[in-house]
Design a protein around this motif. Structure first.
Motif, PDB file in Angstrom:
ATOM      1  N   GLU A  98     -23.721 -11.723  14.269  1.00 50.97           N
ATOM      2  CA  GLU A  98     -22.795 -12.022  13.166  1.00 50.97           C
ATOM      3  C   GLU A  98     -21.353 -11.723  13.556  1.00 50.97           C
ATOM      4  O   GLU A  98     -20.437 -12.471  13.191  1.00 50.97           O
ATOM      5  N   ASN A  99     -21.128 -10.638  14.301  1.00 57.52           N
ATOM      6  CA  ASN A  99     -19.776 -10.332  14.761  1.00 57.52           C
ATOM      7  C   ASN A  99     -19.230 -11.443  15.646  1.00 57.52           C
ATOM      8  O   ASN A  99     -18.066 -11.830  15.530  1.00 57.52           O
ATOM      9  N   VAL A 100     -20.074 -11.958  16.531  1.00 64.56           N
ATOM     10  CA  VAL A 100     -19.626 -13.012  17.443  1.00 64.56           C
ATOM     11  C   VAL A 100     -19.349 -14.305  16.684  1.00 64.56           C
ATOM     12  O   VAL A 100     -18.452 -15.069  17.041  1.00 64.56           O
ATOM     13  N   MET A 101     -20.090 -14.562  15.620  1.00 64.29           N
ATOM     14  CA  MET A 101     -19.933 -15.792  14.843  1.00 64.29           C
ATOM     15  C   MET A 101     -18.597 -15.883  14.115  1.00 64.29           C
ATOM     16  O   MET A 101     -18.112 -16.985  13.820  1.00 64.29           O
ATOM     17  N   ILE A 102     -17.994 -14.751  13.794  1.00 63.35           N
ATOM     18  CA  ILE A 102     -16.868 -14.721  12.860  1.00 63.35           C
ATOM     19  C   ILE A 102     -15.722 -15.660  13.241  1.00 63.35           C
ATOM     20  O   ILE A 102     -15.254 -16.450  12.400  1.00 63.35           O
ATOM     21  N   PRO A 103     -15.203 -15.651  14.497  1.00 61.94           N
ATOM     22  CA  PRO A 103     -14.096 -16.569  14.800  1.00 61.94           C
ATOM     23  C   PRO A 103     -14.470 -18.040  14.638  1.00 61.94           C
ATOM     24  O   PRO A 103     -13.620 -18.864  14.249  1.00 61.94           O
ATOM     25  N   ALA A 104     -15.725 -18.388  14.922  1.00 68.61           N
ATOM     26  CA  ALA A 104     -16.157 -19.772  14.763  1.00 68.61           C
ATOM     27  C   ALA A 104     -16.178 -20.169  13.287  1.00 68.61           C
ATOM     28  O   ALA A 104     -15.765 -21.272  12.911  1.00 68.61           O
ATOM     29  N   LEU A 105     -16.636 -19.256  12.430  1.00 69.44           N
ATOM     30  CA  LEU A 105     -16.650 -19.542  10.996  1.00 69.44           C
ATOM     31  C   LEU A 105     -15.233 -19.656  10.449  1.00 69.44           C
ATOM     32  O   LEU A 105     -14.944 -20.539   9.632  1.00 69.44           O
ATOM     33  N   ILE A 106     -14.351 -18.769  10.907  1.00 68.45           N
ATOM     34  CA  ILE A 106     -12.948 -18.845  10.483  1.00 68.45           C
ATOM     35  C   ILE A 106     -12.344 -20.183  10.907  1.00 68.45           C
ATOM     36  O   ILE A 106     -11.530 -20.780  10.191  1.00 68.45           O
ATOM     37  N   GLY A 107     -12.770 -20.678  12.067  1.00 69.42           N
ATOM     38  CA  GLY A 107     -12.262 -21.950  12.573  1.00 69.42           C
ATOM     39  C   GLY A 107     -12.855 -23.167  11.885  1.00 69.42           C
ATOM     40  O   GLY A 107     -12.504 -24.299  12.239  1.00 69.42           O
ATOM     41  N   GLY A 108     -13.758 -22.962  10.923  1.00 70.13           N
ATOM     42  CA  GLY A 108     -14.280 -24.069  10.140  1.00 70.13           C
ATOM     43  C   GLY A 108     -15.571 -24.673  10.652  1.00 70.13           C
ATOM     44  O   GLY A 108     -16.028 -25.705  10.131  1.00 70.13           O
ATOM     45  N   ARG A 109     -16.191 -24.053  11.643  1.00 79.57           N
ATOM     46  CA  ARG A 109     -17.453 -24.587  12.139  1.00 79.57           C
ATOM     47  C   ARG A 109     -18.585 -24.240  11.182  1.00 79.57           C
ATOM     48  O   ARG A 109     -18.522 -23.246  10.452  1.00 79.57           O
ATOM     49  N   SER A 110     -19.631 -25.039  11.187  1.00 86.97           N
ATOM     50  CA  SER A 110     -20.758 -24.790  10.295  1.00 86.97           C
ATOM     51  C   SER A 110     -21.476 -23.509  10.704  1.00 86.97           C
ATOM     52  O   SER A 110     -21.409 -23.079  11.864  1.00 86.97           O
ATOM     53  N   LYS A 111     -22.193 -22.930   9.741  1.00 85.91           N
ATOM     54  CA  LYS A 111     -22.911 -21.692  10.027  1.00 85.91           C
ATOM     55  C   LYS A 111     -23.974 -21.923  11.094  1.00 85.91           C
ATOM     56  O   LYS A 111     -24.183 -21.067  11.978  1.00 85.91           O
ATOM     57  N   THR A 112     -24.625 -23.074  11.056  1.00 90.68           N
ATOM     58  CA  THR A 112     -25.660 -23.383  12.051  1.00 90.68           C
ATOM     59  C   THR A 112     -25.062 -23.476  13.444  1.00 90.68           C
ATOM     60  O   THR A 112     -25.601 -22.914  14.416  1.00 90.68           O
ATOM     61  N   ASP A 113     -23.943 -24.177  13.563  1.00 90.54           N
ATOM     62  CA  ASP A 113     -23.275 -24.336  14.863  1.00 90.54           C
ATOM     63  C   ASP A 113     -22.762 -22.987  15.360  1.00 90.54           C
ATOM     64  O   ASP A 113     -22.936 -22.640  16.534  1.00 90.54           O
TER      65      ASP A 113
END
Length: 220
Positions: A98-113
């Motif tokens: 989840e920590n690693v996912m955070i910048p991708a989510l902030i950047g607008g990528r889907s949760k799955t991606d």
């Protein structure tokens, strides 16, 4: 890849940077060394668009960042620049994945991606079996590798590291240092590392020496 021209910065009456000119090419691993108070961290923050210079220009991949408004600059930073700090700064309530996912989510990528890419990054860094663990369940070296994965998830052109091995023991330092060069070779990122670690500085393609807010030496 990174071009700085005439960078100055003062805090009140204290002039921290005194006209820095610097060019770093794509794929270089560059270290910046110098005594405390030389201006290294301030320079890295300006290079990473976390702070603005009083004068001078910053270009990342040919784009002049000083012309951007704050929201535009934040989006640019998220896409193009990754950060690794001395203390991992992982959020304690989230797992490594989840920590690693955070910048991708902030950047607008889907949760799955974001989840799949984060899992791939953790696998690349040898942490696949630790993805469900929270920071307090990880060793110091594992935490820092999670922080590196987080910095890399958006495949930034530039990774800026401020004393990245400063809180690690000798074995984990050596592993982290090897990791930077391995990632450069695999992914092609440019690394700029502020460090007091002479062993790391000697390994980099180029070592920049700072003193009193100026570049005094460039060895490579």
């Amino acid at each position: 890849m990174i071009q700085l021209e005439g960078i100055t910065k003062s805090f009140g009456s204290l002039q921290v940077l005194r006209g820095i000119d610097l060019e770093i090419t794509q794929g270089e691993v560059v270290s910046i060394v110098g005594p405390s108070g030389a201006g290294k961290t301030t320079l890295l923050q300006i290079m990473g668009t976390l702070d603005r210079p009083d004068s001078g220009t910053v270009r990342i991949d040919g784009i002049e960042t000083g012309r951007m408004k704050e929201r535009e600059l934040s989006a640019f930073r998220n896409r193009h620049i990754g950060f690794v700090f001395q203390f991992h700064q992982l959020l304690p309530e989230f797992t490594a994945l989840e920590n690693v996912m955070i910048p991708a989510l902030i950047g607008g990528r889907s949760k799955t991606d974001a989840r799949q890419t984060a899992a791939d990054m953790l696998t690349l860094l040898g942490l696949a079996d630790r993805s469900g663990h929270k920071p307090n369940e990880l060793s110091g070296g594992e935490k820092q590798r999670v922080a590196v994965a987080r910095a890399l998830i958006n495949r930034p052109a530039v990774v800026l590291a401020d004393e990245p091995s400063g809180s690690l023991d000798s074995q984990n330092k050596a592993e982290l240092h090897r990791l930077f060069f391995d990632l450069r070779d695999r992914l092609g990122q440019t690394f700029v590392i502020v460090t007091h670690d002479e062993t790391l500085a000697q390994l980099t393609d180029r070592t920049l020496h700072m003193k009193d807010g100026k570049m005094i030496d460039d060895k490579g």
